[in-house]
Design an enzyme around this catalytic site. Structure first.
Site, short mmCIF file in Angstrom:
data_model
loop_
_atom_site.label_atom_id
_atom_site.label_comp_id
_atom_site.label_asym_id
_atom_site.label_seq_id
_atom_site.Cartn_x
_atom_site.Cartn_y
_atom_site.Cartn_z
N GLU A 258 -9.40 12.12 12.47
CA GLU A 258 -8.72 10.90 12.91
C GLU A 258 -7.85 11.11 14.14
O GLU A 258 -6.84 11.82 14.10
CB GLU A 258 -7.87 10.32 11.78
CG GLU A 258 -7.22 9.00 12.12
CD GLU A 258 -6.59 8.31 10.93
OE1 GLU A 258 -6.10 7.18 11.10
OE2 GLU A 258 -6.59 8.90 9.83
N LYS B 152 0.85 -1.18 0.00
CA LYS B 152 0.00 0.00 0.00
C LYS B 152 0.89 1.23 0.00
O LYS B 152 1.95 1.25 0.62
CB LYS B 152 -0.92 0.03 1.23
CG LYS B 152 -1.74 1.33 1.33
CD LYS B 152 -2.58 1.38 2.60
CE LYS B 152 -3.32 2.71 2.69
NZ LYS B 152 -4.19 2.79 3.88
#
Length: 405
Positions: free
Chosen positions: A208, A147
């Site tokens: 977040e 990723k």
């Protein structure tokens, strides 16, 4: 000498209204609101290239010096950049005011009226970003990374000075339940005057939480996997359901959860990691979310030590971390600065809150540089990732009085 003050009874909205760009720090969370002014001391740079090395210990040293000077329960506030070789911006303020969480009426505008007109410079251009995603996918296909998070930037310039206080108030109003912040970067700007750098402010509203600590209790809320919100309720519900059932996004989310849990595990005697993600939403985005809770093995472990152990997560960098960092430096045509770093606070007892620095911009007198990124995994479509970054820009654009890129 200015007395160090913590005024618990100050109304949270008053702290927001009293914020000015020369304040060293503003931070609001679902738990509290903090306004800090001035700089009593700063966390020193590390001797080597890695500025994250011994960061918590360097912070403890500064806090102890502040206590010895007579300051009661001093706190460290500020931001840490994405690049571990770049200096951190962490200081002990001269003055600190604290209050409960912000409770702003959504239909009450603190700063009504239109904002300034901007010129826009995309960095890179959309087509170049798509080619960058294609390079990232090639790295994944080759097995270099599993990723990689690739970002882009929009630089907005205005012929008049930008009202940063107005932008911050708008961010707070439109992002209730999140983490709104502003950090004065002028100490770094002063060190770069020879390069023509002006006063800068890091400003944003992150959804977040990287990690928080309250006594022995630890809480983290990683997000990974996103969809833009829709104004049509039926379409909005469809997008949320599609995200929750997406195998690609659930895999991307699982990679982040595994990394955060592994980072926290050495510090915790118990750690609760839910088996399934849930959905959370902001005004502009749906996200896959997991709430991780733990109990520390030792009260000497500070929130900053925990945050430094987690930063950066695969949600903002990729995996493996070192390979993803290297690929990001090669593919992205700009310096991320504090984007995808962390921002927050830590007190002398070790309690604190640290959030991932996303949905943000670095502001100068007449310019705002916005940042947004997207996680690239096998199966990602470059056009979809471009659209995701456009949706993520909207948090800042709405606060600037703009609705479209």
């Amino acid at each position: 000498m200015i007395d160090h003050r913590i005024v618990q009874e100050s109304p949270a909205d008053q702290l927001l209204r009293e914020y000015r760009p020369d304040a060293s720090f503003f931070f609001s969370s679902p738990e509290r609101t903090i306004l800090a002014k001035g700089v009593f001391a700063a966390v020193s740079e590390a001797e080597g290239c890695n500025q994250m090395e011994n960061l918590a210990q360097r912070a403890v040293s500064v806090l102890k010096d502040a206590e010895q000077s007579g300051r009661q329960n001093p706190i460290i506030v500020g931001a840490v950049p994405f690049d571990e070789t770049k200096p951190v911006q962490l200081t002990v303020p001269n003055e600190v005011w604290c209050a409960g969480p912000l409770m702003l009426e959504q239909d009450v505008q603190i700063h009504p009226g239109p904002g300034p007109v901007y010129d826009i410079e995309p960095i890179p251009q959309p087509g170049e970003y798509i080619r960058g995603v294609e390079k990232g996918l090639a790295r994944i296909a080759a097995g270099d990374v599993s990723k990689i998070v690739l970002s882009r930037s929009l630089r907005y310039t205005s012929p008049v000075s930008i009202d940063i206080s107005r932008v911050l108030c708008n961010l707070a109003q439109h992002n209730a339940g999140g983490y709104t912040f502003a950090v004065d970067l002028s100490r770094q700007a002063a060190a770069s005057e020879s390069a023509g750098r002006k006063r800068r402010t890091l400003i944003g509203a992150s959804p977040e939480l990287l990690v928080s600590r309250n006594g022995l209790h630890v809480y983290a809320n990683p997000l990974a996997g996103s969809r833009p919100r829709s104004d049509d309720p039926a379409e909005d519900r469809r997008r949320a359901a599609e995200l929750l059932s997406s195998s690609k996004d659930r895999h991307e989310h699982a990679v982040v959860i595994e990394a955060v849990a592994a980072g926290l595990k050495p510090f915790c005697k118990t750690l609760d990691v839910p088996r399934e993600p849930s959905l959370i939403s902001t005004e502009t985005m749906w996200h896959l979310s997991t709430e991780i809770k733990g109990v520390l093995t030792d009260a000497s472990i500070s929130s900053l030590e925990l945050a430094a152990a987690l930063q950066p997560t695969p949600a903002v960098c990729g995996t493996p971390t070192d390979a993803a960092r290297a690929a990001i430096k090669e593919i992205e045509p700009f310096d991320r600065g504090f984007f995808t770093g962390m921002v927050g606070w830590c007190d002398s007892a070790g309690d604190g809150e640290w959030v991932v620095t996303i949905r943000c911009a670095e502001a100068e007198e007449r310019a705002l540089q916005l940042f947004a990124g997207a996680g690239i995994v096998a199966g990602s479509r470059p056009e979809d990732e471009l659209a995701e970054t456009s949706a993520k820009f909207r948090t800042m654009l709405i606060a600037m009085g703009l609705n479209n890129e």
